[in-house]
Scaffold this motif. Sequence first.
Motif, PDB file in Angstrom:
ATOM      1  N   ILE A   2       0.845  -1.186   0.000  1.00  0.00           N
ATOM      2  CA  ILE A   2       0.000   0.000   0.000  1.00  0.00           C
ATOM      3  C   ILE A   2       0.888   1.247   0.000  1.00  0.00           C
ATOM      4  N   GLU A   3       0.724   2.106  -1.022  1.00  0.00           N
ATOM      5  CA  GLU A   3       1.477   3.358  -1.051  1.00  0.00           C
ATOM      6  C   GLU A   3       0.704   4.421  -0.288  1.00  0.00           C
ATOM      7  N   LEU A   4       1.384   5.079   0.643  1.00  0.00           N
ATOM      8  CA  LEU A   4       0.769   6.121   1.455  1.00  0.00           C
ATOM      9  C   LEU A   4       1.153   7.487   0.921  1.00  0.00           C
ATOM     10  N   ASN A   5       0.148   8.388   0.880  1.00  0.00           N
ATOM     11  CA  ASN A   5       0.428   9.741   0.385  1.00  0.00           C
ATOM     12  C   ASN A   5      -0.241  10.825   1.228  1.00  0.00           C
ATOM     13  N   GLY A   6      -0.874  10.427   2.340  1.00  0.00           N
ATOM     14  CA  GLY A   6      -1.526  11.396   3.192  1.00  0.00           C
ATOM     15  C   GLY A   6      -2.869  11.879   2.697  1.00  0.00           C
ATOM     16  N   LEU A 103       1.599   8.015  10.553  1.00  0.00           N
ATOM     17  CA  LEU A 103       2.464   8.136   9.384  1.00  0.00           C
ATOM     18  C   LEU A 103       1.740   8.819   8.246  1.00  0.00           C
ATOM     19  N   ASN A 104       0.516   8.400   7.971  1.00  0.00           N
ATOM     20  CA  ASN A 104      -0.227   8.981   6.858  1.00  0.00           C
ATOM     21  C   ASN A 104      -0.485  10.470   7.080  1.00  0.00           C
ATOM     22  N   GLU A 116      13.322  11.470   8.222  1.00  0.00           N
ATOM     23  CA  GLU A 116      13.747  10.351   9.061  1.00  0.00           C
ATOM     24  C   GLU A 116      12.597   9.839   9.937  1.00  0.00           C
ATOM     25  N   ILE A 117      11.732  10.738  10.359  1.00  0.00           N
ATOM     26  CA  ILE A 117      10.609  10.352  11.219  1.00  0.00           C
ATOM     27  C   ILE A 117       9.620   9.479  10.454  1.00  0.00           C
TER      28      ILE A 117
END
Length: 504
Positions: A2-6, A103-104, A116-117
Amino acid sequence: MIELNGESLKLSAIKKVCIDGMPVSLSEKSLQKVRKSRKIVEAIVSEGKTVYGINTGFGKFSDVPINEKDVHDLQLHLIRSHACGIGENFPEVVSRAMVLLRLNALLKGFSGVREEIVERLSDLLNMGIHPVVPSQGSLGASGDLAPLSHLALVLIGEGSVHYKGDIVPTETAYEKEGLLPIVLQAKEGLALINGTQAMTAVGSINLIETEQLALQSEWISAMTLEGLHGIIDAFHPALHEARGYPEQIEVAERIRELLKDSRLTTKQGEMRVQDAYSLRCIPQVHGASWQSIGYVKDKLEIEANAATDNPLIFDEDTVISGGNFHGQPIAIAMDFLKIGVAELANISERRIERLVNPQLNDLPPFLSAKPGLQSGAMIMQYAAASLVSENKTLAHPASVDSIPSSANQEDHVSMGTIGARHASQIIANLRRVLAIELICAMQAVEYRGVDWMASSTRQLYEEVRAFIPSITEDRVFAEDIERLASWLKTNQFEWKGTKQLINE
C-alpha cells in the motif's frame, strides 16, 4: 503493498495493512512535502521566530519562550512527561493502526518533521514492531496525547513493543532489526502526539469488525426465521421500497436471497398473520444500524487523511495554531456506532427469547433435550440479556462529557477515545450474543428438519456443527459460546452480490 500519500487512505487499505499485514511504501510526492515543511521549521528556529510548540512550552506553558539550545530537549521532555497511559494495553492490531494513521498524517507535509521520522514509522510497520500503548488516559483533545506519547517513545528507543509474538523493550527489537533510536528535533515530538490517531485507530478496527458482524447477523437471523417458521412476506421488496431507506432495502434483499430456497419459512396466513417485531422488523432495525456504519465510515476516512497536529505549517508566512487535534467528529461517530451495534445485539437477544421460550413457540422448552431434567439453553438467554443490558450502559454517549485540563487552557475536550473503547466492548458483546443466537437457531432448525433449510443457511449450519455439537444433554455452554465467538471474529460470511463498505 500500500502506497501512502496522506490523501487517499481508505478503510479497505487500513484492513489490508493492519489485519492482513500488508507492507507500506511512501509516495515520493509526499516526501517532497515533508522536506519542504521541515525547512520552514528549521528557518523558524534559526531566525528566532516565536511559534507554538517549536520554541514555546505546551498547553498552559504556551507563553513560556524556549532558548534555541533547548528546543531538542523540549521535545524529549514532552514525550516522556506525556507518556501517562494507564490500564490494559490496546490490542496489537490497534497499535499497528495508530502507527499507520500517524504516518499517513505526517505525509501530508503540514507537520514539519524530518524525513527520518516518517521513514522510521514505515520501518515499524514493515518490520512488525508495534508500540505497546496503554488504552486509558486520553481526553481526546489536544488529541490522544498520552497514547501517542507511548508510540513516540518507541522512536527514541524507549518503551516497549510487540515484536514477533512477544512484548519486549524497544531497544531489543531495534538491536535485532539494526535500528538506532532517533533524537527528536524541533517540533517533532509535538507532531507525533498532537492528533486523533488513537481514537481513529480503535474506531477503524471497530468499524471493520462491525461490518463483518452486521453481515453475520443477517445469516444468523435468517436461520432463526427458519427455526421459527418466519413469514417471508415481511421481506417483500415492494414493502421496503415503499419506505425508501437504501439500507433497509438491502437487508431485506439479502435475507430473501439467503432464504430463497428454504422450505421452513411460511407465507402470511399459513400459520399466523404476522410475526413479532424481532422477526418482522429485521430490515428496519438492521438497516438503521447499517446507516450508522455508513456515517462512521465516512468520518473515519476523512480523519484518516487529516492533518490533526498543531501548529500546521503551510508556507513560510503561514504557520497557524488551531484545533484540528480536537476529536469531536470521531467522538460523535463512535457514540453513533455504539448505538447501532447495541441495537443489533438488542434485537438478537429478543430473537433468542423467541427461540427458547415455550410460551412463544412450539419448540421444546428452552430447546432442552429433556425439559425439566435438563435446562438446555435457558441460561444462555440470561447471558445474552446480561450482555445487552451492559451494552445499554456502555452506549451512553462519551462525547457529551468534558473536563477542563491544562489549567483551563484546554477547557473543552471530546472523550472520543473513551467512546471508541466502549464501542469495542459493545462489539465484543454483540459477537457473543450472536453466537448464542446461532447456537439456539441451529438447535431449532434440527427440530424443524435440516433437510428443509435454505442452501445458504444449511452451509452455515454444517460449518458450525463441525465444532459446536447439537444439544443432546446439558454441558458447559460457556465453552461453546467462546469457541463460536472466536470463529465469528475470524470468518467472514460472503456470498455473491454482498456489498461490503470497507472493500469499496
